[in-house]
Design an enzyme around this catalytic site. Structure first.
Site, short mmCIF file in Angstrom:
data_model
loop_
_atom_site.label_atom_id
_atom_site.label_comp_id
_atom_site.label_asym_id
_atom_site.label_seq_id
_atom_site.Cartn_x
_atom_site.Cartn_y
_atom_site.Cartn_z
CG ASP A 55 -2.04 -0.97 1.19
OD1 ASP A 55 -2.90 -0.80 2.03
OD2 ASP A 55 -2.10 -1.71 0.31
CE1 TYR A 58 -3.09 3.84 -5.02
CE2 TYR A 58 -2.44 2.17 -7.01
CZ TYR A 58 -3.06 3.38 -6.19
OH TYR A 58 -4.45 3.83 -7.28
CG ASP A 59 -0.93 5.07 -0.21
OD1 ASP A 59 -0.93 4.60 0.89
OD2 ASP A 59 -1.65 4.72 -0.87
CB SER A 104 -11.43 7.62 -1.85
OG SER A 104 -10.26 6.84 -1.09
CG LEU A 105 -11.43 8.54 4.08
CD1 LEU A 105 -11.12 8.05 5.42
CD2 LEU A 105 -12.09 10.11 4.50
CD GLU A 135 -15.32 6.35 12.87
OE1 GLU A 135 -15.38 5.79 11.83
OE2 GLU A 135 -16.15 7.15 12.90
CE LYS A 137 -7.73 3.72 5.36
NZ LYS A 137 -8.31 2.99 4.58
CG ASP A 139 -7.02 -3.55 5.23
OD1 ASP A 139 -7.45 -3.22 4.05
OD2 ASP A 139 -5.73 -4.03 5.15
CD GLU A 194 -13.50 -0.82 4.28
OE1 GLU A 194 -14.63 0.11 4.08
OE2 GLU A 194 -12.65 -0.93 3.85
CE1 TYR A 246 -16.83 3.99 6.27
CE2 TYR A 246 -15.90 1.83 7.19
CZ TYR A 246 -16.09 2.58 6.12
OH TYR A 246 -15.76 2.24 4.63
CE LYS A 311 -15.18 8.58 9.65
NZ LYS A 311 -16.05 7.58 9.69
CE LYS A 335 -3.83 3.31 3.69
NZ LYS A 335 -3.52 2.68 2.57
CB CYS A 429 6.11 -36.29 -4.65
SG CYS A 429 5.79 -36.05 -2.87
CB CYS A 432 5.83 -40.59 -2.24
SG CYS A 432 4.73 -39.52 -3.62
CB CYS A 451 2.03 -35.60 -4.89
SG CYS A 451 2.25 -37.18 -4.44
CB CYS A 456 2.12 -39.06 -1.25
SG CYS A 456 3.37 -38.02 -0.62
S1 IVH Z 1 -14.98 7.29 6.39
C1 IVH Z 1 -15.85 9.73 2.32
N1 IVH Z 1 -14.33 5.40 8.25
O1 IVH Z 1 -11.11 3.50 4.12
C2 IVH Z 1 -15.25 8.51 2.76
N2 IVH Z 1 -13.71 5.03 6.05
O2 IVH Z 1 -9.11 5.01 2.62
C3 IVH Z 1 -15.57 8.25 4.26
N3 IVH Z 1 -12.47 2.87 5.94
O3 IVH Z 1 -13.27 4.58 1.65
C4 IVH Z 1 -14.97 7.01 4.92
N4 IVH Z 1 -12.86 2.25 7.81
O4 IVH Z 1 -13.54 2.32 2.50
C5 IVH Z 1 -14.30 5.98 6.95
N5 IVH Z 1 -13.88 4.01 9.98
C6 IVH Z 1 -13.75 4.20 8.70
C7 IVH Z 1 -13.05 3.54 7.89
C8 IVH Z 1 -13.17 3.75 6.64
C9 IVH Z 1 -12.30 2.03 6.82
C10 IVH Z 1 -12.35 2.78 4.43
C11 IVH Z 1 -13.44 3.26 3.46
C12 IVH Z 1 -12.78 4.50 2.90
C13 IVH Z 1 -11.45 4.05 2.80
C14 IVH Z 1 -10.47 5.19 2.73
#
Ligand code: IVH
Length: 710
Positions: A55, A58-59, A104-105, A135, A137, A139, A194, A246, A311, A335, A429, A432, A451, A456
């Site tokens: 990740d 990627y980021d 997304s965030l 909160e 996050k 996965d 999620e 959430y 948030k 993260k 194998c 065996c 195998c 075996c």
């Molecule tokens: S709030 C406007 N709260 O993480 C989007 N997202 O990297 C508000 N995720 O798209 C999302 N836990 O799929 C929120 N407690 C949480 C979360 C959460 C996992 C995911 C979600 C989001 C992604 C962002």
């Protein structure tokens, strides 16, 4: 994408890319190739569910793209990866537009950026005290579930954020998603959350998959994505999925929450699962404190968390802050670093499983990752190894993938000195020496080496381990070490051989005292009366896990009934599709399996459940049983346990005798427990007991051990 060589698709590890794309004076060609690269990673992640880089890498790529686009806004086209949230709509499901986009965030790995985010909001809303929530996050895989007047109506994936896939029937199979809310909140409530696979369920699922010759999932998130993609929701219902909500999309309800805390409380009052834990903070310092607290407890959560989401608490201020095209300004994701270490890959060996499938395993110079020493890591399968171009002697980045099974993430190509060797799957194998067969699995697009020799020793051991396991015939003392000895000394080849063993044979094994030999033989004897579904499961038919075994036992009531089942009868059963039906028919058609069943019958194993009539008896699983309670149970009061036993047809009695069906024992159990032990009466913990009870209505539960003892 059959036939596509993923190694050409990805231009080496992300690290190399970070250096080669100079952000200071990028040219158009570099920009285009970066776009292409990110797109291919999106495909690998979202569509194939097989991420090729971490990740973090990627980021890093994504940020570079943002940087270049800031310098050259004229290059941005609507299909740049920055212009959409990510993911693709899958074929086969109906596409449905999201009424409110699923954003997304913004995310970061740096505490400084968290502080900057808070400061920015403080500047935006001067002279007013702000509150934030933090909160975990989760996965997993993002979904939106729409309730109308408290009734579930629709469930969508995020898709590309604007249009998602209609996965309503799949989501409805998830037990924690209520079909009807506890009360009607108003006309429309679309909750977002999620879906995830709890760690424990993930481990079991992979064991099951490997046992039936299917490739293991790399981590719980991939397993979740793979499960939700199934077009057949019956398969989904077998997957141990769960959900945390959430957030919300459309919300047209009678009393709208004014803060996030109120929203989370509302979720609970409606019977919707929310975060297990969250923090309310008023400043950056307390947010950083909460981050630390979450980081130290995240291993105890049942799901993987890859960070935290911070948030604004006030819904009114959220509205005022608004969104960018991609993400809200009122939230940010922080993260955690994945736990990875570099080490040398010394060798690659293969492990042979119960069904003969070879799994490549990396032998590593031992390293400490997240508090434990890792000296082996899975390489999953040949396709994965090729994609990562793993060679013997390489320096590799090892991650506790999904914090469960250590896995090789990637190779440090820059460390190569030319002495590295490519690994070839053995032609024979290692256990065996039988010639290995290569199979291509069209459904998953993967190649499997197997195998084919059923004798075996590795397969023989694997089958016996399954037979003796807790989830199988539950034979005390029948662990891996003993099974290896029994197989090596040629005392046991099939499960039927276990029932021929005598005390002298078992006691003659190395490090085997008379007492433990006797315990094991007692366990073997007791297993003769296990329920039919355990027997079916333990036989190890490919694709038949415990839940399918239960359905089969319920439907056919005896092993002979099952052995005569037709394809048509099998596929008419709820959990069973064409593949499983064919696998069952093939298994029973095999003469070796037929003689195994005959032998087991001769040894007095329960092959019929005539006392058990699933339809009429299901709600009264303890009928005719006398059950003794002793000690303090961890959660149930004595009265509650008594009520449960009686509700399901059993009788609670005060003293233990040979006629006692089982003893339900808690802490500090005294003489009753001892008596039960001396009489060989079965002893259950509270968890064992609860596991017997029907969980979704009393229909689909089999009787407990001993329920059918004649
Ligand atoms: S709030 C406007 N709260 O993480 C989007 N997202 O990297 C508000 N995720 O798209 C999302 N836990 O799929 C929120 N407690 C949480 C979360 C959460 C996992 C995911 C979600 C989001 C992604 C962002």
């Amino acid at each position: 994408m059959p036939g596509m060589d993923l190694r050409n698709l990805f231009c080496g590890p992300g690290k190399e890319a970070l250096v080669s794309v100079g952000v200071m004076a990028p040219d158009r060609g570099q920009y285009d190739s970066l776009v292409e690269k990110i797109r291919s990673h999106d495909y690998a992640y979202y569509v194939l569910a097989q991420p090729a880089i971490s990740d973090r890498e990627y980021d890093g790529l994504y940020r570079q793209l943002l940087d270049i686009e800031r310098l050259h806004p004229e290059w941005i086209t609507s299909d740049s990866p920055t212009q959409r949230v990510g993911g693709e709509v899958l074929d086969g499901f109906r596409s449905v537009p999201h009424q409110a986009p699923m954003l997304s965030l913004d995310n970061t790995y740096s505490a400084n950026e968290v502080v900057a985010f808070i400061k920015k909001l403080e500047r935006l809303f001067p002279n007013q005290p702000l509150e934030f929530t933090l909160e975990p996050k989760v996965d997993g895989v993002a979904v939106a579930v729409r309730y109308e007047n408290g009734q579930i109506r629709q469930g969508l994936t995020r898709g590309d954020g604007t249009v998602g896939d209609d996965i309503t029937s799949n989501l409805k199979t998830i037990r924690s998603i209520p079909h009807q809310l506890k009360k009607n909140p108003g006309s429309v409530l679309e909750v977002r959350g999620e879906v995830f696979m709890p760690r424990s369920g993930f481990v079991k699922l992979n064991e099951k998959r490997l046992a039936s010759g299917d490739p293991a999932f790399a981590n719980p998130r991939n397993a979740t994505a793979g499960s939700l993609k199934q077009l057949d929701s019956r398969l989904v219902s077998e997957r141990p999925l769960d959900v945390i909500f959430y957030g919300f999309g459309v919300m047209d309800i009678d009393v709208a929450p004014e803060t996030n805390v109120e929203f989370l409380e509302m979720l609970t009052s409606l019977g919707l699962p929310g975060p297990h834990r969250y923090w309310v903070c008023r400043d950056a310092a307390s947010i950083l404190g909460a981050l630390e607290e979450l980081n130290s407890m995240r291993k105890e959560l049942p799901y993987e968390t890859d960070g935290a989401v911070i948030k604004l608490n006030s819904m009114r201020l959220r509205e005022e802050a608004g969104n960018t095209s991609k993400s809200p300004r009122w939230a940010m994701a922080y993260k955690f670093e994945a736990e990875q270490q570099l080490t040398r890959l010394r060798d690659i060996v293969v492990q042979v499983g119960r069904t003969g499938v070879l799994t490549p395993v990396a032998e590593l110079d031992p390293i400490l990752i997240a508090g434990s020493t890792v000296s082996r890591a899975t390489l999953h399968n040949e396709d994965d190894m090729k994609r990562k171009d793993v060679r013997i002697g390489d320096w590799v980045l090892v991650e506790k993938a999904g914090e469960v099974i250590p896995a090789v993430v990637r190779v440090e190509l820059g460390e190569r000195n030319g002495s590295e060797r490519i690994f070839h799957f053995p032609t024979h194998c290692p256990e065996c020496a039988t010639e290995i067969v290569k199979e291509s699995h069209e459904s998953s697009g993967s190649t499997i080496y197997r195998c084919p020799n059923r004798s075996c020793p590795a397969q023989v051991r694997g089958r016996l381990i399954q037979w003796c396991s807790r989830g199988g015939m539950d034979i005390e003392g029948g662990g891996e070490v003993l099974i290896r000895q029994l197989v090596e000394s040629d005392l046991v080849r099939t499960p039927a051989d276990l029932y021929r063993l005598d005390i002298a044979q078992v006691a003659s094994l190395e490090r085997m005292a008379d007492k433990s030999a006797q315990n094991f033989l007692d366990g073997v004897a007791a297993s003769r009366k296990r329920e039919l579904w355990r027997l079916i499961y333990s036989l190890g038919l490919p694709h038949v896990g415990a839940s399918t075994a239960k359905s089969l036992a319920k439907e056919f009531g005896s092993l002979s009934g099952l052995s005569q089942a037709t394809h048509e009868q099998l596929v008419s059963i709820e959990d069973i599709g064409d593949v499983v039906a064919t696998s069952i028919l093939d298994w029973f058609a095999d003469p070796e399996n037929q003689s195994l069943i005959l032998e087991l019958t001769n040894h007095g194993l329960l092959v019929e459940e005539s006392h058990w009539n699933a339809q009429s008896g299901a709600t009264r699983i303890f009928t005719g049983q006398s059950i003794v309670l002793t000690g303090t149970l961890p959660t149930l009061k004595r009265q509650q346990a008594t009520e449960m036993i009686e509700r399901f047809g059993g009788k609670v009695s005060a003293s233990v005798s040979r006629k006692t069906s089982f003893v339900l024992a808690g802490d500090d159990a005294g003489s009753k427990l001892e008596k039960a032990q001396s009489l060989g009466v079965r002893i259950l913990s509270e968890a064992d007991f609860l596991a017997l009870l029907p969980d979704s209505g009393p229909e689909n539960k089999q009787p407990p051990h001993g329920a059918v003892v004649s």
